[in-house]
Scaffold this motif. Structure first.
Motif, mmCIF file in Angstrom:
data_model
loop_
_atom_site.group_PDB
_atom_site.id
_atom_site.type_symbol
_atom_site.label_atom_id
_atom_site.label_comp_id
_atom_site.label_asym_id
_atom_site.label_seq_id
_atom_site.Cartn_x
_atom_site.Cartn_y
_atom_site.Cartn_z
ATOM 1 N N ARG A 21 -6.951 -22.601 2.823
ATOM 2 C CA ARG A 21 -8.216 -22.684 2.093
ATOM 3 C C ARG A 21 -8.311 -21.562 1.055
ATOM 4 O O ARG A 21 -8.720 -21.779 -0.078
ATOM 5 C CB ARG A 21 -9.389 -22.607 3.069
ATOM 6 C CG ARG A 21 -10.755 -22.387 2.418
ATOM 7 C CD ARG A 21 -11.186 -23.493 1.451
ATOM 8 N NE ARG A 21 -11.260 -24.784 2.091
ATOM 9 C CZ ARG A 21 -12.357 -25.292 2.630
ATOM 10 N NH1 ARG A 21 -13.478 -24.616 2.604
ATOM 11 N NH2 ARG A 21 -12.319 -26.476 3.196
ATOM 12 N N LEU A 22 -7.944 -20.341 1.465
ATOM 13 C CA LEU A 22 -8.027 -19.204 0.543
ATOM 14 C C LEU A 22 -7.117 -19.405 -0.671
ATOM 15 O O LEU A 22 -7.520 -19.125 -1.801
ATOM 16 C CB LEU A 22 -7.687 -17.905 1.267
ATOM 17 C CG LEU A 22 -8.688 -17.475 2.354
ATOM 18 C CD1 LEU A 22 -8.150 -16.283 3.127
ATOM 19 C CD2 LEU A 22 -10.054 -17.180 1.771
ATOM 20 N N THR A 23 -5.902 -19.895 -0.453
ATOM 21 C CA THR A 23 -5.008 -20.136 -1.593
ATOM 22 C C THR A 23 -5.533 -21.286 -2.451
ATOM 23 O O THR A 23 -5.412 -21.234 -3.677
ATOM 24 C CB THR A 23 -3.549 -20.403 -1.161
ATOM 25 O OG1 THR A 23 -3.514 -21.496 -0.261
ATOM 26 C CG2 THR A 23 -2.946 -19.187 -0.497
ATOM 27 N N LEU A 27 -7.101 -17.399 -4.156
ATOM 28 C CA LEU A 27 -6.692 -16.094 -3.650
ATOM 29 C C LEU A 27 -5.184 -16.099 -3.412
ATOM 30 O O LEU A 27 -4.590 -17.148 -3.155
ATOM 31 C CB LEU A 27 -7.418 -15.755 -2.352
ATOM 32 C CG LEU A 27 -8.826 -15.158 -2.520
ATOM 33 C CD1 LEU A 27 -9.823 -16.190 -2.979
ATOM 34 C CD2 LEU A 27 -9.277 -14.530 -1.231
ATOM 35 N N ALA A 46 -5.569 -10.416 1.254
ATOM 36 C CA ALA A 46 -5.341 -11.227 0.063
ATOM 37 C C ALA A 46 -5.842 -10.499 -1.176
ATOM 38 O O ALA A 46 -6.507 -9.464 -1.077
ATOM 39 C CB ALA A 46 -6.055 -12.571 0.213
ATOM 40 N N ASP A 48 -8.037 -11.323 -4.742
ATOM 41 C CA ASP A 48 -8.890 -12.235 -5.501
ATOM 42 C C ASP A 48 -9.045 -11.579 -6.859
ATOM 43 O O ASP A 48 -9.923 -10.740 -7.057
ATOM 44 C CB ASP A 48 -10.235 -12.402 -4.802
ATOM 45 C CG ASP A 48 -11.121 -13.454 -5.459
ATOM 46 O OD1 ASP A 48 -10.669 -14.083 -6.438
ATOM 47 O OD2 ASP A 48 -12.258 -13.638 -4.996
ATOM 48 N N CYS A 55 -9.712 -10.318 5.307
ATOM 49 C CA CYS A 55 -10.343 -11.541 5.795
ATOM 50 C C CYS A 55 -10.213 -11.661 7.314
ATOM 51 O O CYS A 55 -9.107 -11.622 7.856
ATOM 52 C CB CYS A 55 -9.690 -12.732 5.110
ATOM 53 S SG CYS A 55 -10.569 -14.252 5.391
ATOM 54 N N ASP A 102 -14.242 -10.568 3.835
ATOM 55 C CA ASP A 102 -14.664 -11.959 3.933
ATOM 56 C C ASP A 102 -14.478 -12.467 5.354
ATOM 57 O O ASP A 102 -13.719 -11.894 6.139
ATOM 58 C CB ASP A 102 -13.829 -12.853 3.008
ATOM 59 C CG ASP A 102 -14.133 -12.667 1.536
ATOM 60 O OD1 ASP A 102 -14.927 -11.768 1.178
ATOM 61 O OD2 ASP A 102 -13.558 -13.419 0.732
ATOM 62 N N VAL A 104 -13.739 -16.215 7.374
ATOM 63 C CA VAL A 104 -13.483 -17.647 7.336
ATOM 64 C C VAL A 104 -13.692 -18.171 8.750
ATOM 65 O O VAL A 104 -13.035 -17.730 9.692
ATOM 66 C CB VAL A 104 -12.056 -17.980 6.842
ATOM 67 C CG1 VAL A 104 -11.815 -19.489 6.893
ATOM 68 C CG2 VAL A 104 -11.847 -17.457 5.430
ATOM 69 N N HIS A 118 -16.056 -20.417 4.218
ATOM 70 C CA HIS A 118 -15.585 -19.126 3.702
ATOM 71 C C HIS A 118 -16.793 -18.363 3.155
ATOM 72 O O HIS A 118 -17.440 -18.823 2.220
ATOM 73 C CB HIS A 118 -14.545 -19.366 2.614
ATOM 74 C CG HIS A 118 -14.086 -18.115 1.927
ATOM 75 N ND1 HIS A 118 -13.537 -18.120 0.683
ATOM 76 C CD2 HIS A 118 -14.081 -16.810 2.328
ATOM 77 C CE1 HIS A 118 -13.216 -16.903 0.314
ATOM 78 N NE2 HIS A 118 -13.546 -16.079 1.299
ATOM 79 N N ARG A 120 -17.964 -14.825 1.496
ATOM 80 C CA ARG A 120 -17.454 -13.640 0.810
ATOM 81 C C ARG A 120 -18.402 -12.461 1.007
ATOM 82 O O ARG A 120 -19.619 -12.637 1.001
ATOM 83 C CB ARG A 120 -17.324 -13.922 -0.684
ATOM 84 C CG ARG A 120 -16.323 -15.002 -0.984
ATOM 85 C CD ARG A 120 -16.468 -15.507 -2.418
ATOM 86 N NE ARG A 120 -15.647 -16.679 -2.625
ATOM 87 C CZ ARG A 120 -14.494 -16.662 -3.268
ATOM 88 N NH1 ARG A 120 -14.035 -15.544 -3.777
ATOM 89 N NH2 ARG A 120 -13.802 -17.764 -3.413
#
Length: 123
Positions: A21-23, A27, A46, A48, A55, A102, A104, A118, A120
């Protein structure tokens, strides 16, 4: 299968879903499951843009359990901040954009795809 192994497998699956999800939202994953002695572990580190993102991933099966997003208590947030500082120290200093923590949450329904949330800047 014993409950610790089952919980570990559930957590690893949730982290894989979270990393995807992050990619997907742009990110770049730098590291997964970074450990720092007795202080603990960062699930995902990660970037951003110019911001370093620490995370925390919480995975739960659907049911009468606490929602994954309720898992970051003030004490947990403080530990994540300390881990972020240690990661920065070990990797050459703070990024220009600073650090964000963050969360998730991955909720696994009885049927169908995982529900991923997610949030932030939780701490």
């Amino acid at each position: 299968m014993n409950t610790n192994r089952a919980r570990g497998a559930l957590g690893r699956y949730g982290e894989k879903v979270a990393a995807r999800r992050l990619t997907d939202v742009g990110l770049r994953i730098l590291e997964r499951n970074w450990r720092c002695g007795r202080t603990g572990e960062i699930d995902i580190v990660a970037r951003d843009g110019e911001v370093l993102v620490v995370c925390e991933v919480k995975t739960r099966r659907a049911g009468p359990f606490e929602h994954p997003m309720a898992a970051v208590t003030p004490r947990k947030a403080e530990r994540l901040r300390a881990l972020a500082e240690q990661w920065i120290h070990a990797h050459g200093g703070a990024p220009p954009g600073g650090v964000r923590i963050d969360l998730v949450g991955v909720l696994l329904p009885r049927r169908g795809a995982p529900v991923v949330e997610h949030v932030r800047g939780v701490a």
